[in-house]
Motif scaffolding. Sequence first.
Motif, mmCIF file in Angstrom:
data_model
loop_
_atom_site.group_PDB
_atom_site.id
_atom_site.type_symbol
_atom_site.label_atom_id
_atom_site.label_comp_id
_atom_site.label_asym_id
_atom_site.label_seq_id
_atom_site.Cartn_x
_atom_site.Cartn_y
_atom_site.Cartn_z
ATOM 1 N N TYR A 113 9.361 -20.499 -0.378
ATOM 2 C CA TYR A 113 9.625 -19.280 -0.556
ATOM 3 C C TYR A 113 9.500 -18.513 0.526
ATOM 4 C CZ TYR A 113 8.989 -20.010 -5.616
ATOM 5 O OH TYR A 113 9.209 -20.466 -6.887
ATOM 6 N N CYS A 114 10.424 -17.653 1.139
ATOM 7 C CA CYS A 114 10.177 -16.792 2.188
ATOM 8 C C CYS A 114 9.636 -15.163 1.520
ATOM 9 C CB CYS A 114 11.643 -16.436 2.641
ATOM 10 S SG CYS A 114 11.901 -15.337 3.954
ATOM 11 N N ALA A 115 9.025 -14.630 2.312
ATOM 12 C CA ALA A 115 8.362 -13.556 2.001
ATOM 13 C C ALA A 115 8.419 -12.444 3.222
ATOM 14 C CB ALA A 115 6.995 -13.732 1.865
ATOM 15 N N ALA A 116 8.341 -11.331 2.903
ATOM 16 C CA ALA A 116 8.172 -10.346 4.056
ATOM 17 C C ALA A 116 7.355 -9.281 3.455
ATOM 18 C CB ALA A 116 9.682 -9.552 4.077
ATOM 19 N N ASP A 117 6.415 -8.761 4.686
ATOM 20 C CA ASP A 117 5.547 -7.871 4.806
ATOM 21 C C ASP A 117 5.936 -6.440 5.596
ATOM 22 O OD1 ASP A 117 3.164 -7.182 7.362
ATOM 23 O OD2 ASP A 117 2.954 -6.351 5.116
ATOM 24 N N VAL A 118 5.748 -5.491 4.603
ATOM 25 C CA VAL A 118 6.250 -4.109 5.358
ATOM 26 C C VAL A 118 5.250 -3.160 5.435
ATOM 27 C CG1 VAL A 118 8.696 -4.291 4.508
ATOM 28 C CG2 VAL A 118 7.124 -3.131 3.014
ATOM 29 N N THR A 119 3.980 -3.604 4.626
ATOM 30 C CA THR A 119 2.770 -2.661 5.084
ATOM 31 C C THR A 119 1.941 -3.078 5.703
ATOM 32 O OG1 THR A 119 1.864 -3.902 3.158
ATOM 33 C CG2 THR A 119 3.207 -1.752 2.537
ATOM 34 N N ARG A 120 2.222 -3.849 6.792
ATOM 35 C CA ARG A 120 1.188 -4.444 7.858
ATOM 36 C C ARG A 120 -0.098 -4.937 7.145
ATOM 37 N NH1 ARG A 120 1.159 -2.181 13.725
ATOM 38 N NH2 ARG A 120 -0.169 -3.581 14.880
ATOM 39 N N LEU A 121 0.080 -6.268 6.486
ATOM 40 C CA LEU A 121 -0.762 -7.151 5.956
ATOM 41 C C LEU A 121 -2.157 -7.255 6.928
ATOM 42 C CD1 LEU A 121 -0.943 -9.932 7.171
ATOM 43 C CD2 LEU A 121 1.280 -10.327 5.721
ATOM 44 N N ARG A 122 -3.147 -7.793 6.116
ATOM 45 C CA ARG A 122 -4.603 -8.123 6.779
ATOM 46 C C ARG A 122 -4.911 -9.476 6.799
ATOM 47 N NH1 ARG A 122 -8.247 -4.332 3.167
ATOM 48 N NH2 ARG A 122 -6.767 -5.041 1.876
ATOM 49 N N VAL A 123 -4.265 -10.337 5.837
ATOM 50 C CA VAL A 123 -4.557 -11.527 5.775
ATOM 51 C C VAL A 123 -3.345 -12.332 5.820
ATOM 52 C CG1 VAL A 123 -5.735 -13.426 4.255
ATOM 53 C CG2 VAL A 123 -6.768 -11.194 4.501
ATOM 54 N N VAL A 124 -2.827 -13.044 6.578
ATOM 55 C CA VAL A 124 -1.582 -13.586 6.909
ATOM 56 C C VAL A 124 -1.140 -14.574 5.834
ATOM 57 C CG1 VAL A 124 -1.855 -15.369 8.499
ATOM 58 C CG2 VAL A 124 0.305 -14.244 8.582
ATOM 59 N N ALA A 125 -2.096 -15.246 5.243
ATOM 60 C CA ALA A 125 -2.172 -16.450 4.386
ATOM 61 C C ALA A 125 -2.202 -16.227 3.036
ATOM 62 C CB ALA A 125 -2.906 -17.508 4.630
ATOM 63 N N SER A 126 -2.312 -14.763 2.657
ATOM 64 C CA SER A 126 -2.470 -14.513 1.307
ATOM 65 C C SER A 126 -1.317 -14.093 0.549
ATOM 66 C CB SER A 126 -3.365 -13.269 1.320
ATOM 67 O OG SER A 126 -3.529 -12.714 -0.026
ATOM 68 N N PRO A 127 -0.742 -14.666 -0.282
ATOM 69 C CA PRO A 127 0.546 -14.262 -0.988
ATOM 70 C C PRO A 127 0.656 -12.813 -1.222
ATOM 71 C CG PRO A 127 -0.040 -16.429 -1.802
ATOM 72 C CD PRO A 127 -1.463 -15.862 -0.980
ATOM 73 N N SER A 128 -0.456 -12.333 -1.876
ATOM 74 C CA SER A 128 -0.409 -11.094 -2.309
ATOM 75 C C SER A 128 -0.566 -9.819 -1.451
ATOM 76 C CB SER A 128 -1.953 -10.804 -3.132
ATOM 77 O OG SER A 128 -3.034 -10.890 -2.122
ATOM 78 N N GLU A 129 -0.463 -10.042 -0.227
ATOM 79 C CA GLU A 129 -0.378 -9.099 0.853
ATOM 80 C C GLU A 129 1.171 -8.991 1.377
ATOM 81 O OE1 GLU A 129 -2.555 -7.695 2.811
ATOM 82 O OE2 GLU A 129 -4.548 -8.448 2.204
ATOM 83 N N TYR A 130 2.048 -9.880 0.811
ATOM 84 C CA TYR A 130 3.467 -9.886 0.927
ATOM 85 C C TYR A 130 4.123 -9.006 -0.008
ATOM 86 C CZ TYR A 130 2.764 -13.064 4.873
ATOM 87 O OH TYR A 130 2.431 -13.857 6.014
#
Length: 124
Positions: free
Chosen positions: A94-111
């Motif tokens: 799966y591809c994922a995008a972060d638009v809220t400037r995540l804190r933990v790059v490896a956490s799915p819930s951050e995307y």
Amino acid sequence: QVQLVESGGGLVQAGGSLRLSCAASGRTSTIYYMGWFRQAPGKEREFVAASWIDGSPYYTDSVKGRFTISRDNAKNTVYLKMNSLNPEDTAVYYCAADVTRLRVVASPSEYDYWGQGTQVTVSS
């Protein structure tokens, strides 16, 4: 809103290579990290790799030296080149995008946005 479409999955023999692509559309100017995750049957979704805006890469240990993430901001596309594949790499990617400037790059819930996934199957 951001839409993500993956492509490039398939069936490959152990030791082979594949390149996955993820094309983003919509409000792409808001994307910070773009990442790849994978989920095998019966397992949780796990982090594979991610790329910051400037292309700085992050990898999980099991793919370091075998996978390469790259990002073309002009095309709003992120790639995952996978070499030396083994059966343990079999999963839906799966591809994922972060638009809220995540804190933990490896956490799915951050995307914030996800693609539909593409199947990668590695035969032994």
